[in-house]
Design an enzyme around this catalytic site. Sequence first.
Site, mmCIF file in Angstrom:
data_model
loop_
_atom_site.group_PDB
_atom_site.id
_atom_site.type_symbol
_atom_site.label_atom_id
_atom_site.label_comp_id
_atom_site.label_asym_id
_atom_site.label_seq_id
_atom_site.Cartn_x
_atom_site.Cartn_y
_atom_site.Cartn_z
ATOM 1 N N GLY A 121 43.706 -0.559 29.722
ATOM 2 C CA GLY A 121 44.253 -0.143 31.007
ATOM 3 C C GLY A 121 43.372 -0.639 32.134
ATOM 4 C CB ALA A 122 40.980 -3.450 32.163
ATOM 5 C CB ALA A 131 36.987 1.777 39.207
ATOM 6 C CG ASN A 172 41.038 3.871 31.691
ATOM 7 O OD1 ASN A 172 40.770 4.914 32.279
ATOM 8 N ND2 ASN A 172 41.840 2.947 32.216
ATOM 9 C CB SER A 182 43.025 14.435 32.305
ATOM 10 O OG SER A 182 43.478 15.303 33.342
ATOM 11 C CE1 TYR A 199 47.262 14.250 32.498
ATOM 12 C CE2 TYR A 199 48.252 12.150 31.910
ATOM 13 C CZ TYR A 199 47.234 12.874 32.493
ATOM 14 O OH TYR A 199 46.159 12.219 33.068
ATOM 15 C CB ALA A 209 50.050 18.422 24.366
ATOM 16 C CB VAL A 246 41.635 9.675 40.080
ATOM 17 C CG1 VAL A 246 40.870 8.462 40.594
ATOM 18 C CG2 VAL A 246 40.738 10.529 39.191
HETATM 19 N N1 NAD Z 1 44.954 9.349 38.294
HETATM 20 C C1 NAD Z 1 44.532 10.561 37.915
HETATM 21 O O1 NAD Z 1 44.678 11.580 38.653
HETATM 22 C C2 NAD Z 1 43.862 10.744 36.582
HETATM 23 C C3 NAD Z 1 43.028 11.853 36.422
HETATM 24 C C4 NAD Z 1 42.420 12.062 35.182
HETATM 25 C C5 NAD Z 1 42.627 11.162 34.146
HETATM 26 N N2 NAD Z 1 43.432 10.085 34.350
HETATM 27 C C6 NAD Z 1 43.597 9.159 33.218
HETATM 28 O O2 NAD Z 1 42.925 7.937 33.550
HETATM 29 C C7 NAD Z 1 43.513 6.858 32.820
HETATM 30 C C8 NAD Z 1 43.857 5.728 33.777
HETATM 31 O O3 NAD Z 1 44.813 6.239 34.678
HETATM 32 P P1 NAD Z 1 44.989 5.689 36.173
HETATM 33 O O4 NAD Z 1 45.076 6.869 37.068
HETATM 34 O O5 NAD Z 1 44.004 4.629 36.433
HETATM 35 O O6 NAD Z 1 46.460 5.083 36.028
HETATM 36 P P2 NAD Z 1 47.095 3.703 36.524
HETATM 37 O O7 NAD Z 1 48.554 3.864 36.255
HETATM 38 O O8 NAD Z 1 46.614 3.370 37.878
HETATM 39 O O9 NAD Z 1 46.471 2.627 35.504
HETATM 40 C C9 NAD Z 1 46.770 2.714 34.148
HETATM 41 C C10 NAD Z 1 46.621 1.320 33.554
HETATM 42 O O10 NAD Z 1 46.875 1.426 32.145
HETATM 43 C C11 NAD Z 1 47.810 0.422 31.767
HETATM 44 N N3 NAD Z 1 48.577 0.876 30.589
HETATM 45 C C12 NAD Z 1 49.433 1.916 30.522
HETATM 46 N N4 NAD Z 1 49.960 1.999 29.296
HETATM 47 C C13 NAD Z 1 49.426 0.987 28.559
HETATM 48 C C14 NAD Z 1 49.585 0.539 27.234
HETATM 49 N N5 NAD Z 1 50.457 1.125 26.391
HETATM 50 N N6 NAD Z 1 48.860 -0.520 26.813
HETATM 51 C C15 NAD Z 1 48.003 -1.130 27.666
HETATM 52 N N7 NAD Z 1 47.825 -0.786 28.950
HETATM 53 C C16 NAD Z 1 48.539 0.276 29.380
HETATM 54 C C17 NAD Z 1 48.682 0.205 33.003
HETATM 55 O O11 NAD Z 1 49.313 -1.067 32.963
HETATM 56 C C18 NAD Z 1 47.647 0.327 34.113
HETATM 57 O O12 NAD Z 1 47.039 -0.912 34.391
HETATM 58 C C19 NAD Z 1 44.740 7.458 32.104
HETATM 59 O O13 NAD Z 1 44.394 7.771 30.769
HETATM 60 C C20 NAD Z 1 45.004 8.753 32.889
HETATM 61 O O14 NAD Z 1 45.654 9.734 32.108
HETATM 62 C C21 NAD Z 1 44.051 9.828 35.526
HETATM 63 C C1 LIG Z 2 51.132 15.530 38.327
HETATM 64 C C2 LIG Z 2 49.808 14.816 38.504
HETATM 65 C C3 LIG Z 2 48.974 14.953 37.252
HETATM 66 C C4 LIG Z 2 47.676 14.175 37.330
HETATM 67 C C5 LIG Z 2 47.034 14.252 35.973
HETATM 68 C C6 LIG Z 2 45.598 13.832 36.029
HETATM 69 O O1 LIG Z 2 45.069 13.734 34.735
HETATM 70 C C7 LIG Z 2 44.764 14.776 36.906
HETATM 71 C C8 LIG Z 2 44.668 16.155 36.369
HETATM 72 C C9 LIG Z 2 43.891 16.936 37.406
HETATM 73 C C10 LIG Z 2 43.672 18.239 37.373
HETATM 74 C C11 LIG Z 2 44.092 19.104 36.318
HETATM 75 C C12 LIG Z 2 43.801 20.431 36.470
HETATM 76 C C13 LIG Z 2 44.035 21.386 35.406
HETATM 77 C C14 LIG Z 2 43.736 22.658 35.677
HETATM 78 C C15 LIG Z 2 43.835 23.679 34.578
HETATM 79 O O2 LIG Z 2 42.569 23.863 34.038
HETATM 80 C C16 LIG Z 2 44.319 25.010 35.118
HETATM 81 O O3 LIG Z 2 43.282 25.544 35.919
HETATM 82 C C17 LIG Z 2 45.554 24.817 35.977
HETATM 83 C C18 LIG Z 2 46.248 26.151 36.154
HETATM 84 C C19 LIG Z 2 47.418 25.918 37.111
HETATM 85 C C20 LIG Z 2 48.198 27.161 37.312
HETATM 86 O O4 LIG Z 2 48.129 28.076 36.451
HETATM 87 O O5 LIG Z 2 48.855 27.212 38.359
#
Ligand code: NAD
Ligand SMILES: CCCCC[C@H](O)CC\C=C/C=C/C=C/[C@@H](O)[C@@H](O)CCCC(=O)O
Length: 257
Positions: free
Chosen positions: A12-13, A20, A91, A138, A151, A153, A186
Site C-alpha cells: 500500500g506504498a 509516508a 500496511n 488502527s 473494519y 474486526a 489520519v
Molecule cells: N486513514 C486513517 O484514518 C487510518 C487510521 C489508522 C489506520 N489506517 C490504516 O492504514 C493503512 C493505510 O491506509 P491509508 O489511510 O494510507 O489509506 P489510502 O487509501 O490512502 O492508501 C491505501 C493504499 O493501499 C493500497 N491498497 C489497497 N488495497 C490493496 C491491495 N489489495 N493490494 C495492494 N495495495 C492495496 C491502495 O492502492 C493505496 O495506495 C490501512 O491499513 C488503514 O486501515 C488508516
Molecule cells: C469511518 C472512518 C474510519 C477510519 C478508520 C481508521 O482506522 C481510524 C480509526 C480511528 C479511531 C478509532 C477509534 C476507536 C475508538 C474505540 O476505542 C471506542 O472508543 C469508540 C467508541 C465509540 C462510541 O462508543 O461512540
Amino acid sequence: MALDGKVAVVTGAAMGIGKAMTEILLQNGAKVALLDFNETAGKSLLEALKKQYGQEKTLFLTCDIESEEQTKAALQTTRETFGGIDIMCNNAGILNESTWEKTVSINLMGVIRGTYLALEHMSKLNGGQGGVIINTASMAGLGPLPSCPVYTASKHGVVGFTRAIAAASSALGYGIRINVLCPGFVQTDLFSNIPARLGKFSLLADATKKMAEKMETLSVSEVAECLLELVVDEMKNGEAFMVLPKSKKYMTFPVLL
Ligand SMILES: NC(=O)c1ccc[n+]([C@@H]2O[C@H](COP(=O)([O-])OP(=O)(O)OC[C@H]3O[C@@H](n4cnc5c(N)ncnc54)[C@H](O)[C@@H]3O)[C@@H](O)[C@H]2O)c1
Ligand SMILES: CCCCC[C@H](O)CC\C=C/C=C/C=C/[C@@H](O)[C@@H](O)CCCC(=O)O
C-alpha cells in the site's frame, strides 16, 4: 537497527500512510520496494522518488496482496533485486463495510499473507538474516468503531495476530521482531467519503466525524515517525503502538493466566 543499506518492503506504498512510510525509510538510508495494486499511482511515485533518492534505491511492483502468487513473486523480485529483505511493512488496507468480505481479505488475510511470506525470506531458521515486521492496524484494532464493525474486526485481528506471531518468533528463534501500529484518524483517501464506506452504518457517519473532530487527525508524517521508532528500536517486539495527535502509547494488555 541502523537503516543504511537495509531493504524494506512497503505494501500500500503508492498513497497515504504507505507513501509516508516509504519516504521516511528512504530518508534514513534504506532501499524500498513499493508494492501496490494501483499501478498508475505507484509508477508516478516511483519516478519522483528516483529523482529524489537516486535510481538504485527504489523499486515499484504491482501487487494485489489478496493474491498469494503476486505477493510471493513481489518479495522474490525484491530479494533478487536488492539482495534480501530486512524490513516488511504490511500496511495496505481498505475501509468498506458494504464489501465486508474484501475488507477482511485485504486488511487481515493480506497482513497474515505478507507476514508469513516475509518470514520465509527473513527467518534465521530459513537461513535469513532476521529483521523486523510492522503491521498497520488502527485505533479500531484496540476498541470498537460502531460505524465500521467489520473494519474493527479486521484490525482487532491484526493486533491479535501480530502479538501472537511475535511471541512465536521469540520462542522459536526466528530473529524477527514483529510489531503493530495503531493510529487514530489520519488525513488520507481512506478517511474520505466516509458515508459511502459505511454501507448499512452510514447513519453513524456524523457520530464518527464528531469523534474524529474530538480526537483530531494525524498527518501521515506523524504516523511514519512512529513506524521508524518501531523499526529502529531493537527492544520492541510484540508491541501495539497507539498513535494519537497528542499522545503515543505502547499498549498493555491483561495477563489472562
Ligand atoms: N486513514 C486513517 O484514518 C487510518 C487510521 C489508522 C489506520 N489506517 C490504516 O492504514 C493503512 C493505510 O491506509 P491509508 O489511510 O494510507 O489509506 P489510502 O487509501 O490512502 O492508501 C491505501 C493504499 O493501499 C493500497 N491498497 C489497497 N488495497 C490493496 C491491495 N489489495 N493490494 C495492494 N495495495 C492495496 C491502495 O492502492 C493505496 O495506495 C490501512 O491499513 C488503514 O486501515 C488508516
Ligand atoms: C469511518 C472512518 C474510519 C477510519 C478508520 C481508521 O482506522 C481510524 C480509526 C480511528 C479511531 C478509532 C477509534 C476507536 C475508538 C474505540 O476505542 C471506542 O472508543 C469508540 C467508541 C465509540 C462510541 O462508543 O461512540
